[in-house]
Design a protein around this motif. Structure first.
Motif, PDB file in Angstrom:
ATOM      1  N   LEU A 312      49.965  43.143  53.390  1.00 53.10           N
ATOM      2  CA  LEU A 312      50.651  42.361  52.596  1.00 53.10           C
ATOM      3  C   LEU A 312      49.747  42.620  51.207  1.00 53.10           C
ATOM      4  CD1 LEU A 312      51.031  38.959  54.260  1.00 53.10           C
ATOM      5  CD2 LEU A 312      52.906  40.868  53.986  1.00 53.10           C
ATOM      6  N   VAL A 313      50.515  42.887  49.923  1.00 55.02           N
ATOM      7  CA  VAL A 313      49.956  43.089  48.683  1.00 55.02           C
ATOM      8  C   VAL A 313      50.506  41.955  47.742  1.00 55.02           C
ATOM      9  CG1 VAL A 313      49.814  44.542  46.754  1.00 55.02           C
ATOM     10  CG2 VAL A 313      50.079  45.643  48.907  1.00 55.02           C
ATOM     11  N   ALA A 330      54.166  46.774  34.058  1.00 57.24           N
ATOM     12  CA  ALA A 330      53.095  46.964  35.233  1.00 57.24           C
ATOM     13  C   ALA A 330      53.650  46.558  36.471  1.00 57.24           C
ATOM     14  CB  ALA A 330      51.922  46.137  34.878  1.00 57.24           C
ATOM     15  N   LEU A 331      54.282  45.587  36.932  1.00 59.31           N
ATOM     16  CA  LEU A 331      54.924  45.336  38.083  1.00 59.31           C
ATOM     17  C   LEU A 331      55.771  46.654  38.626  1.00 59.31           C
ATOM     18  CD1 LEU A 331      55.793  41.663  37.701  1.00 59.31           C
ATOM     19  CD2 LEU A 331      54.072  42.617  38.877  1.00 59.31           C
ATOM     20  N   ASP A 332      56.351  47.122  37.832  1.00 59.02           N
ATOM     21  CA  ASP A 332      57.494  48.052  38.211  1.00 59.02           C
ATOM     22  C   ASP A 332      56.409  49.356  38.623  1.00 59.02           C
ATOM     23  OD1 ASP A 332      59.610  46.899  37.892  1.00 59.02           O
ATOM     24  OD2 ASP A 332      60.177  47.806  36.082  1.00 59.02           O
ATOM     25  N   ASP A 333      55.362  49.495  37.948  1.00 56.72           N
ATOM     26  CA  ASP A 333      54.482  50.521  38.170  1.00 56.72           C
ATOM     27  C   ASP A 333      53.738  50.267  39.547  1.00 56.72           C
ATOM     28  OD1 ASP A 333      53.106  53.125  37.764  1.00 56.72           O
ATOM     29  OD2 ASP A 333      51.411  51.917  36.801  1.00 56.72           O
ATOM     30  N   LEU A 334      53.242  49.117  39.671  1.00 56.22           N
ATOM     31  CA  LEU A 334      52.684  48.827  40.992  1.00 56.22           C
ATOM     32  C   LEU A 334      53.656  49.017  42.315  1.00 56.22           C
ATOM     33  CD1 LEU A 334      50.484  47.823  42.445  1.00 56.22           C
ATOM     34  CD2 LEU A 334      51.178  45.312  42.013  1.00 56.22           C
ATOM     35  N   ALA A 335      54.952  48.475  42.081  1.00 59.83           N
ATOM     36  CA  ALA A 335      56.001  48.780  43.188  1.00 59.83           C
ATOM     37  C   ALA A 335      56.255  50.041  43.408  1.00 59.83           C
ATOM     38  CB  ALA A 335      57.274  47.929  42.797  1.00 59.83           C
ATOM     39  N   ARG A 336      56.000  51.134  42.562  1.00 57.56           N
ATOM     40  CA  ARG A 336      56.131  52.482  42.641  1.00 57.56           C
ATOM     41  C   ARG A 336      55.153  53.055  43.426  1.00 57.56           C
ATOM     42  NH1 ARG A 336      54.296  56.552  40.266  1.00 57.56           N
ATOM     43  NH2 ARG A 336      53.609  55.397  38.599  1.00 57.56           N
ATOM     44  N   VAL A 337      53.825  52.465  42.986  1.00 57.97           N
ATOM     45  CA  VAL A 337      52.585  52.964  43.780  1.00 57.97           C
ATOM     46  C   VAL A 337      52.463  52.653  45.300  1.00 57.97           C
ATOM     47  CG1 VAL A 337      50.286  52.815  43.747  1.00 57.97           C
ATOM     48  CG2 VAL A 337      51.086  53.160  41.548  1.00 57.97           C
ATOM     49  N   ILE A 338      52.815  51.439  45.599  1.00 58.92           N
ATOM     50  CA  ILE A 338      53.060  50.769  46.884  1.00 58.92           C
ATOM     51  C   ILE A 338      54.019  51.796  47.685  1.00 58.92           C
ATOM     52  CG2 ILE A 338      53.579  48.970  48.508  1.00 58.92           C
ATOM     53  CD1 ILE A 338      52.654  47.252  45.960  1.00 58.92           C
ATOM     54  N   ALA A 339      55.221  52.121  46.912  1.00 61.17           N
ATOM     55  CA  ALA A 339      56.329  52.770  47.967  1.00 61.17           C
ATOM     56  C   ALA A 339      55.941  54.095  48.170  1.00 61.17           C
ATOM     57  CB  ALA A 339      57.595  52.694  47.002  1.00 61.17           C
ATOM     58  N   SER A 355      55.589  36.988  44.670  1.00 60.51           N
ATOM     59  CA  SER A 355      54.600  37.851  44.295  1.00 60.51           C
ATOM     60  C   SER A 355      54.099  39.024  45.455  1.00 60.51           C
ATOM     61  CB  SER A 355      53.586  37.282  43.673  1.00 60.51           C
ATOM     62  OG  SER A 355      53.110  36.326  44.696  1.00 60.51           O
ATOM     63  N   VAL A 356      54.755  38.730  46.727  1.00 65.72           N
ATOM     64  CA  VAL A 356      54.150  39.554  47.788  1.00 65.72           C
ATOM     65  C   VAL A 356      55.230  40.716  48.418  1.00 65.72           C
ATOM     66  CG1 VAL A 356      53.415  39.368  50.408  1.00 65.72           C
ATOM     67  CG2 VAL A 356      52.910  37.684  48.583  1.00 65.72           C
ATOM     68  N   ARG A 357      54.557  41.894  48.501  1.00 70.40           N
ATOM     69  CA  ARG A 357      55.288  43.086  49.154  1.00 70.40           C
ATOM     70  C   ARG A 357      54.594  43.351  50.446  1.00 70.40           C
ATOM     71  NH1 ARG A 357      58.817  47.156  47.189  1.00 70.40           N
ATOM     72  NH2 ARG A 357      58.887  45.975  45.190  1.00 70.40           N
ATOM     73  N   PRO A 358      55.443  43.118  51.521  1.00 64.24           N
ATOM     74  CA  PRO A 358      54.885  43.610  52.856  1.00 64.24           C
ATOM     75  C   PRO A 358      55.315  44.977  53.045  1.00 64.24           C
ATOM     76  CG  PRO A 358      56.731  41.798  52.818  1.00 64.24           C
ATOM     77  CD  PRO A 358      56.829  42.577  51.596  1.00 64.24           C
ATOM     78  N   VAL A 359      54.531  45.614  54.049  1.00 59.15           N
ATOM     79  CA  VAL A 359      54.632  47.086  54.310  1.00 59.15           C
ATOM     80  C   VAL A 359      54.188  46.926  55.887  1.00 59.15           C
ATOM     81  CG1 VAL A 359      54.036  49.147  54.091  1.00 59.15           C
ATOM     82  CG2 VAL A 359      53.905  47.939  52.285  1.00 59.15           C
ATOM     83  N   VAL A 360      55.162  47.366  56.904  1.00 62.75           N
ATOM     84  CA  VAL A 360      54.843  47.374  58.178  1.00 62.75           C
ATOM     85  C   VAL A 360      54.698  48.737  58.702  1.00 62.75           C
ATOM     86  CG1 VAL A 360      55.876  46.433  60.357  1.00 62.75           C
ATOM     87  CG2 VAL A 360      56.683  45.060  58.313  1.00 62.75           C
ATOM     88  N   ALA A 380      44.214  53.336  49.266  1.00 57.51           N
ATOM     89  CA  ALA A 380      44.729  54.401  47.988  1.00 57.51           C
ATOM     90  C   ALA A 380      45.680  53.395  47.027  1.00 57.51           C
ATOM     91  CB  ALA A 380      45.861  55.128  48.953  1.00 57.51           C
ATOM     92  N   VAL A 381      46.124  52.551  47.365  1.00 56.03           N
ATOM     93  CA  VAL A 381      46.937  51.669  46.188  1.00 56.03           C
ATOM     94  C   VAL A 381      45.796  50.922  45.395  1.00 56.03           C
ATOM     95  CG1 VAL A 381      47.982  49.490  46.015  1.00 56.03           C
ATOM     96  CG2 VAL A 381      49.083  51.036  47.737  1.00 56.03           C
ATOM     97  N   ARG A 382      44.682  50.415  46.198  1.00 54.37           N
ATOM     98  CA  ARG A 382      43.793  49.866  45.218  1.00 54.37           C
ATOM     99  C   ARG A 382      43.118  50.985  44.228  1.00 54.37           C
ATOM    100  NH1 ARG A 382      38.470  47.375  47.627  1.00 54.37           N
ATOM    101  NH2 ARG A 382      38.070  49.417  48.190  1.00 54.37           N
ATOM    102  N   GLU A 383      43.043  52.092  44.706  1.00 54.30           N
ATOM    103  CA  GLU A 383      42.286  53.249  43.831  1.00 54.30           C
ATOM    104  C   GLU A 383      43.240  53.551  42.772  1.00 54.30           C
ATOM    105  OE1 GLU A 383      40.747  57.729  44.242  1.00 54.30           O
ATOM    106  OE2 GLU A 383      41.337  56.633  45.821  1.00 54.30           O
ATOM    107  N   ARG A 384      44.373  53.727  42.958  1.00 59.32           N
ATOM    108  CA  ARG A 384      45.464  54.084  41.812  1.00 59.32           C
ATOM    109  C   ARG A 384      45.840  53.124  40.895  1.00 59.32           C
ATOM    110  NH1 ARG A 384      50.784  57.016  44.440  1.00 59.32           N
ATOM    111  NH2 ARG A 384      51.231  57.045  41.949  1.00 59.32           N
ATOM    112  N   VAL A 385      45.668  51.575  41.126  1.00 61.85           N
ATOM    113  CA  VAL A 385      45.901  50.747  40.242  1.00 61.85           C
ATOM    114  C   VAL A 385      44.631  50.066  39.676  1.00 61.85           C
ATOM    115  CG1 VAL A 385      47.975  49.902  41.676  1.00 61.85           C
ATOM    116  CG2 VAL A 385      45.803  48.883  41.973  1.00 61.85           C
TER     117      VAL A 385
END
Length: 913
Positions: A312-313, A330-339, A355-360, A380-385
């Motif tokens: 969960l992010v 910035a939210l769009d950029d974050l969503a792209r990074v997570i995807a 405000s939560v994006r799940p990945v399973v 990887a997400v934390r490093e990129r953002v």
């Protein structure tokens, strides 16, 4: 100065074309531009400019052409042609070459494509395609140049065009695309993906007859010209068009997620997941289906219990910083990074709620390292953002791992309709205690990724772990591989085969490819390591990463295994697959000119289809040099549309069988229960995990079949990942087969459990046999034809994936089916009645035992009347045991058996849809 290769060769300075001289000079510049930043030998230039044999003065003519190129380049400009032994180096800014800009735009467009951002994907891909002014280096090619690099460029253009067409189809532009796609299909009539896109465009435009005609035309060309049928996904698309399946209709674009207080569990639901796409013939957002399933067949609901990780992010916006547009970008950029990172590591991104994006991780297909994949995605997400959006966004990440119950409305559905379990609750609670910029994980995740154990006083108690006990994620550094001094057991024949092939390579001075096939854990890597240790000459080792890594990571890793190969590996990784593979072949061929070379490429089944094709064709593409390539792979590599190695010269296979009993026994401790030999099944990895369990290091133990043994956690993940390589109907039949005794079962019994036709069930069982899951075996006293599990541990893991309530229902159906058999087979009832008593809740156990007692006594009377006295005695003995409350003895391995909760009405169990 700018250079244009995507069309006739051009050099433009200050908006004006620069004269480039004659044909040889233009060809030399074009070839150098294709290899800009790399040293091109004089021999390569000679081969590029002339066919064999070259003119006697070829070297002098190359020198003259290079001198002419130098005169055309401005002194002190952005491009310089240097002499670098054994040839020349063209140093130029990559952004000044249109082919490089094309590849960069395509990669950005494909990133949007993978994230299903259709509008920006189509826009960027069209921008990339607009750089083309005709065939690549059209004037040079017209003069007779037939370079592989030009073919690679043209294929990249066509692939980008197909991606662009698919993105525009998803945007509903089918009417505008039909004309363009029809012309492209006339240009290359046997391109299957293009045909699938054209069929879909015709169908959505209401022209079903034209869609089917396009398919018939392709099928005729493939059969007449190549003796092949269209790909399974394309045949499935034809069936969907004939049945007017609703999945082919255009789906509306999803609305932007709101910020309401919807539950996180709803975001993890299968119904919110993006539909899967088949690579062979994507269908514009239509979910993938099992190829052999009929669209008009009845729905068959399916449920499975599997281990999964939920990431969960959450983003916390600083309302005092920046305006709304800045935050929205910035939210769009974050969503792209997570995807992007989730797809790189094999996770399924679910719809954002609030405000939560799940990945399973683990659905729809599990991997043996899902917790590690989730952890690496989080880092990887934390490093990129970290350096871009944290100024006004606080990012919190939490990961929880545990058992999840997945329910499918139909076995053809690509994703589950509902997921149930405590894992989302745990992830939410961990997220509440996570500081911005950090990653918090549950104890199961920490243990799975190899974090050091907590001190004894800090260990969590049994049951639900409080969120406060979660841990900050710190991935340990990979430990260096310890030298294995143990002898290689039971593989003497395989070693001799590999050494014999190596001797043939030395004698014939020709390349040879050997593929070592084997199930997970059979010791493929150990075998090739033992073989390589005794090989004279250089040995290159490469392995396909389990997650992440580029398309050419396998070949680049093989070069990096040499002390002087790092620079060559970096150059290869920057190229497209075909060009990179060609450069790799030239490199290893040059090495083999000085003496025999051995290359070991491991886990090729994980590589992409394009790289697999390049590896498969090595012996066809390499010159005659003493080069042995040893490939290791799992059997799923054989399930390609065209069999692996089919029709190639100098290609052979070596299949690893399970170890003999004496070698397996040597891998287990002397104190191990002899029954473990049956569970290990001759698999060295299985023996290693069970040996650790016997020594008291079971860790994450896991319960198997109720009439079997527990399976250690790492081993369960390995076997579950193998089971998930099957399609859902095959998995369902495999699990139904586990309901019967381990000694064997018949196809009609499995069909009775699922309600599918006997012919369909028999066909699936034959497929499972071909894939190595089952083996034919006589069943019963009469020796009727049937099946048994080839590896008992597969039965344990597959049976444990059936939910408890469905196990009870399946045992009752089995009892009904046995009632239709002759009285002499009434002994089969004992197994099912015993497990019914074990599976039922305590408040129902007494009634179930009484029913079983009466039913077995009735079976005893029928068997005795038919003269089957041994069967009658077995039924009577079991009836008395059940009446006295003894269902089965405690197994000897119960010391490391830690079963999971079995009560479906547990108050901690929650469902999310």
């Amino acid at each position: 100065m700018r250079f244009n290769l995507l069309g006739p060769l051009e050099a433009v300075r200050d908006g004006r074309p620069v004269p480039l001289g004659g044909a040889n000079q233009r060809a030399a510049l074009g070839f150098l531009l294709l290899h800009a930043g790399a040293v091109v030998s004089t021999g390569d230039l000679i081969r590029a400019l002339w066919d064999d044999p070259p003119p006697p003065t070829a070297r002098k003519m190359v020198q003259n052409a290079v001198a002419g190129v130098r005169r055309a380049l401005p002194a002190g400009g952005s491009a310089a042609l240097l002499t670098a032994p054994p040839g020349y180096l063209l140093r130029v800014d990559p952004d000044r070459i249109d082919a490089t800009r094309f590849h960069a735009l395509v990669e950005r467009g494909r990133a949007d494509f993978r994230a299903e951002a259709w509008e920006p994907a189509a826009r960027r891909l069209r921008e990339a395609l607009a750089l083309w002014r005709g065939p690549a280096l059209a004037d040079v090619a017209e003069a007779g140049a037939a370079w592989p690099e030009l073919t690679v460029l043209e294929e990249a253009r066509f692939a980008a065009l197909e991606d662009c067409l698919e993105a525009e189809l998803a945007l509903g532009r089918h009417h505008e695309l039909i004309g363009e796609m029809t012309s492209l299909a006339d240009e290359d009539p046997v391109r299957e993906r293009l045909c699938g896109l054209l069929m879909l465009a015709f169908y959505r435009a209401g022209r079903q007859r034209d869609a089917l005609a396009a398919y018939q035309r392709l099928r005729g060309l493939l059969r007449d010209g190549f003796g092949l049928d269209p790909a399974p996904a394309l045949r499935e698309l034809e069936r969907d068009i004939l049945n007017q399946h609703p999945r082919l209709t255009l789906r509306p674009a999803p609305a932007r997620p709101g910020t309401g207080g919807a539950s996180i569990r709803a975001a993890c639901a299968g119904s919110a997941a993006p539909p899967a796409r088949t690579p062979a013939a994507r269908t514009g957002g239509a979910p993938a289906r099992v190829p052999d399933a009929r669209a008009d067949s009845p729905a068959r609901p399916l449920a499975e219990r599997k281990r999964a990780s939920v990431l969960l992010v959450r983003t916390r916006v600083d309302v005092l910083h920046g305006d709304s547009e800045c935050v929205d970008e910035a939210l769009d950029d974050l969503a792209r990074v997570i995807a992007e990172e989730a797809r790189r590591f094999g996770g399924a991104v679910r719809e954002t709620l609030g405000s939560v994006r799940p990945v399973v991780y683990g659905f729809p297909h599990s991997h043996e390292d899902d917790p590690e994949r989730a952890a690496r995605t989080a880092l990887a997400v934390r490093e990129r953002v970290d350096g871009r959006v944290l100024d006004f966004l606080g990012v919190q990440i939490a990961i929880a791992t545990g058992e999840i119950l997945a329910t499918y409305r139909d076995e053809r559905d690509p994703v589950p309709a509902q997921l149930s379990g405590t894992v989302p609750h745990t992830a939410e609670r961990l997220l509440a205690h996570t500081r911005p910029g950090t990653v918090r994980v549950c104890h199961a995740t920490a243990r799975a990724v190899g974090m050091p154990p907590l001190p004894l006083g800090d260990c969590p108690s049994a049951g639900d772990v409080p969120a406060e006990c979660g841990r900050e994620l710190v991935l340990p550094a990979p430990a260096p591989a310890a030298p294995d001094g143990a002898p290689l057991l039971g593989r003497e024949r395989e070693l001799e085969v590999l050494r014999g092939v190596l001797g043939d390579v030395h004698r014939r001075q020709r390349p040879h490819l050997v593929t070592v096939f084997g199930e997970p854990g059979l010791g493929k890597s150990r075998l090739v390591a033992e073989f390589a240790a005794g090989v004279p000459g250089p040995v290159l080792f490469g392995r396909v990463p389990r997650h992440g890594g580029g398309d050419l990571a396998l070949l680049a890793g093989a070069l990096r295994s040499r002390p002087d190969g790092a620079e060559a590996a970096r150059r290869i990784e920057r190229l497209p697959v075909e060009a990179g593979a060609a450069a790799w072949r030239r490199h290893v061929a040059d090495l083999a000119m000085d003496g025999p070379v051995t290359v070991v490429l491991e886990d090729v089944h994980r590589a992409g289809a394009a790289l697999q094709d390049q590896v498969e064709d090595l012996t066809e593409q390499l010159p005659e040099v003493p080069l042995l390539v040893v490939v290791t792979a799992r059997p799923e590599l054989r399930r390609r549309a065209v069999p692996w190695g089919c029709g190639r010269r100098d290609v052979s296979e070596l299949a690893l069988d399970p170890l003999p009993e004496d070698a397996t026994r040597a891998l287990l401790p002397a104190s191990a229960d002899p029954t473990l030999l049956m569970l290990v099944g001759g698999n060295p990895r299985h023996a290693e995990e069970y040996a650790r369990a016997v020594r008291g290091h079971a860790g994450d133990a896991y319960d198997g079949a109720y009439d079997g043994a527990p399976v250690p956690g790492p081993l369960r993940a390995l076997v579950a990942a193998r089971i998930d390589t099957l399609a859902l109907p095959e998995r369902a039949v495999l699990r139904d087969a586990t309901v019967f005794q381990r000694l064997g079962f018949r196809a009609e019994g499995v069909a009775a459990l699922s309600g599918r036709p006997a012919a369909e069930t028999a066909a699936v069982l034959r497929d499972l046999e071909r894939q190595g899951f089952l083996a034919r075996r006589p069943v019963g006293d009469g020796g009727e034809p049937g099946y048994a599990f080839r590896q008992p541990i597969v039965r344990e893991v597959a049976h444990a994936q059936i939910p408890r309530a469905r196990r009870i229902a399946k045992h009752r159906r089995a009892i009904e089916w046995i009632g239709t058999l002759p009285p002499a087979e009434a002994g089969l009832l004992v197994h099912h009645y015993r497990l019914l008593v074990v599976l039922n809740s305590p408040r129902l156990a007494y009634d179930t035992s009484r029913q079983a007692h009466h039913a077995l006594l009735a079976a005893e009377r029928r068997a005795a009347a038919a003269g089957a006295h041994e069967v009658a005695a077995r039924c009577r003995h079991a009836a008395l045991e059940l009446r006295r409350g003894r269902s089965r003895p405690t197994p000897a391995w119960a010391a490391f058996h830690r079963p999971l909760p079995r009560r479906a009405d547990d108050p901690t169990l929650a469902a999310y849809t």
